[in-house]
Enzyme design. Structure first.
Site, PDB file in Angstrom:
ATOM      1  N   ASP A 201      26.979 -43.874  -8.883  1.00 16.02           N
ATOM      2  CA  ASP A 201      27.944 -44.865  -9.385  1.00 16.02           C
ATOM      3  C   ASP A 201      29.002 -44.215 -10.260  1.00 16.02           C
ATOM      4  O   ASP A 201      29.804 -44.912 -10.902  1.00 16.02           O
ATOM      5  CB  ASP A 201      27.260 -46.052 -10.069  1.00 16.02           C
TER       6      ASP A 201
ATOM      7  N   ASP B 199      29.328 -42.679 -13.052  1.00 24.98           N
ATOM      8  CA  ASP B 199      29.535 -42.730 -14.502  1.00 24.98           C
ATOM      9  C   ASP B 199      29.117 -41.408 -15.157  1.00 24.98           C
ATOM     10  O   ASP B 199      29.565 -41.087 -16.245  1.00 24.98           O
ATOM     11  CB  ASP B 199      28.853 -43.936 -15.164  1.00 24.98           C
TER      12      ASP B 199
ATOM     13  N   ASP C 288      27.166 -38.775 -10.171  1.00 25.96           N
ATOM     14  CA  ASP C 288      26.006 -39.523  -9.679  1.00 25.96           C
ATOM     15  C   ASP C 288      26.544 -40.669  -8.796  1.00 25.96           C
ATOM     16  O   ASP C 288      27.753 -40.857  -8.694  1.00 25.96           O
ATOM     17  CB  ASP C 288      25.101 -39.966 -10.841  1.00 25.96           C
TER      18      ASP C 288
ATOM     19  N   SER D 267      22.255 -46.482  -9.660  1.00 31.63           N
ATOM     20  CA  SER D 267      22.682 -45.245 -10.307  1.00 31.63           C
ATOM     21  C   SER D 267      22.091 -44.026  -9.610  1.00 31.63           C
ATOM     22  O   SER D 267      22.309 -43.850  -8.419  1.00 31.63           O
ATOM     23  CB  SER D 267      22.320 -45.295 -11.795  1.00 31.63           C
TER      24      SER D 267
END
Ligand code: MG
Length: 455
Positions: A245, A247, A243, A98
């Site tokens: 990833d 999400d 960010d 992340s």
């Protein structure tokens, strides 16, 4: 630094404690859970350079355990979650750390519903990892391997299916310029596609998924100076940051002002509630802007423990129309019940088109609050006593104890949330009030009240 194995998955530093051997063991532990042998499972990764090494090791362990593997390559976490559901996979593993720096990576296991494993299943997986008693299948039962490069298109199609025709026409007529900063993570392709499909002029920044992050990848104000400047230079209506990833989503207004992570959900909810009023779900640490919007729309807010799975569960149980977390995580349950920057961008652009107002004007229409976050050290075994003490001291107010303790001072339009960390021996206090003096005052009051339980 030791490998962190928690209910949210595995996190570690490549070369120090996380490597292909660990990934293969996680794959074996994942395969020996509830997934029936012969099922197809997905693998996805963010853009970190260590992603392929972990991915291939994991895939090997899964196939050696009798599962068929579909490798989606680099893609956002919500895109993987969406494809698990759409393709009817038995689950998937997402390789991402992340918002952590590039030397980190992690492995998150997702169930057939696209969501992170429930806490008991995640704990059982960790136990199987440590115990290492996994047995592999024989030669004739090994799983097959295939790749799939249509995952992003499917996800973007699904988001487009939710876009209101009138709002879409409005976005296209306005010909908005949007600067997209994907921090060289996994979100660049999906982010660019949704913006182009909506008819925006896209100014891409760091959309190459190299994993060489152009700035520290957490979407905080101090990391997004270049994005703010680009929005001003390009005369853009909005800047978006994802960010690694993809999400989480953060918004910059047309003046190049970072407006803060809390506004992503508030603005998304503003649009959804104006069109389709219905219940809202948010975790206990999310700004009360959502309560004001819900009150105005005449709908309830369901507050949940921290963790996106809890918000998703509340949306599902209450037929919620929008939910999320104050960290820039927006969940549109029509698309996929996880935080999704792609769906979030579509909602915010629809709000801009529908209202005909600039982002800064929309932000000014929302009630202004100050949020202060602080933490203090507290051994895990003391947490219940601290929570109990806070509960007793503020018994005359609205109390929610589903995750630590949250005290609502409704007359003052303020609240405090005190909770223990799942990973460190600390407790966090978050307070929100109409101004920062009041918010700090609430933190001081709570700290005074709980002091006896820490002595
Ligand atoms: Mg993330």
């Amino acid at each position: 630094m030791a490998l962190i194995i928690s209910v949210s998955g595995v996190r570690g530093v490549i070369g120090e404690d996380l490597n292909a051997v660990v990934a293969a063991r996680i794959g074996a532990a994942f395969a020996s859970g509830d997934i029936p042998r012969g099922a197809e499972v997905g693998i996805g990764r963010d853009s970190r350079p260590s992603g392929p090494a972990l991915s291939f090791a994991l895939a090997g362990a899964l196939m050696n355990s009798g599962l068929h593997v579909v490798d989606f390559g680099v893609l956002p976490t919500p895109t993987l979650a969406f494809n698990i559901r759409t393709l009817g996979l038995g689950g998937a593993t997402m390789i991402t750390a992340s918002h952590n720096p590039t030397e980190w990576n992690g492995i998150k296991s997702l169930g057939p519903d696209g969501m992170g494993l429930p806490p008991d299943a995640a704990a059982a997986l960790a136990e199987r990892y440590h115990d290492g008693s996994h047995t592999f299948v024989d030669a004739m039962q090994c799983g097959r391997f295939r790749t799939d490069d249509r995952a992003v298109i499917r996800h973007v199609d699904a988001v487009m299916d939710t876009v209101d025709a009138g709002s879409l026409a409005g976005i296209r007529n306005a010909v908005m310029t949007v600067v997209l900063d994907s921090t060289n993570g996994a979100g660049g392709a999906a982010g660019t596609q949704i913006l182009e499909r909506l008819g925006c002029r896209v100014v891409p920044m760091n959309t190459d998924p190299s994993g060489q992050f152009a700035h520290p990848p957490e979407p905080l104000k101090e990391h997004l100076g270049d994005l703010c400047e680009a929005v001003r230079r390009e005369g853009a209506q909005v800047g978006f940051a994802q960010d690694p990833d993809a999400d989480r989503l953060v918004v910059v207004d047309e003046n190049g002002r970072y407006i803060g992570e809390e506004y992503t959900l508030a603005l998304s909810a503003m649009y959804v509630l104006s069109r389709r009023p219905g219940p809202v779900a948010a975790n206990l640490s999310t700004s009360r802007m959502i309560d004001d919007l819900a009150e105005y729309a005449g709908v309830p807010v369901h507050r949940t423990p921290v963790g996106e799975a809890n918000v998703a569960a509340a949306l599902s149980a209450n037929d919620g129309v929008i939910g999320g977390e104050g960290n820039g995580g927006v969940i549109d349950p029509r698309v996929v019940p996880v935080r999704d920057s792609i769906g979030g961008m579509a909602l915010i652009l629809q709000l801009l088109a529908d209202s005909g107002l600039s982002l800064s004007t929309l932000v000014d229409q929302l009630p202004r609050y100050a949020m202060i976050k602080t933490k203090f050290s507290c051994p895990a075994d003391r947490v219940p006593a601290v929570v109990q003490q806070a509960r007793e001291s503020f018994g005359q107010y609205d109390i929610n104890t589903s995750d630590g303790v949250r005290i609502d001072f409704r007359d003052e339009k303020a609240w405090v949330h005190v909770r223990g960390s799942n990973t460190e021996p600390i407790m966090r206090i978050i307070a929100e009030a109409p101004d920062s003096t009041q918010a700090q005052g609430l933190i001081d009051r709570v700290q005074d009240a709980i002091a006896p339980a820490l002595a």
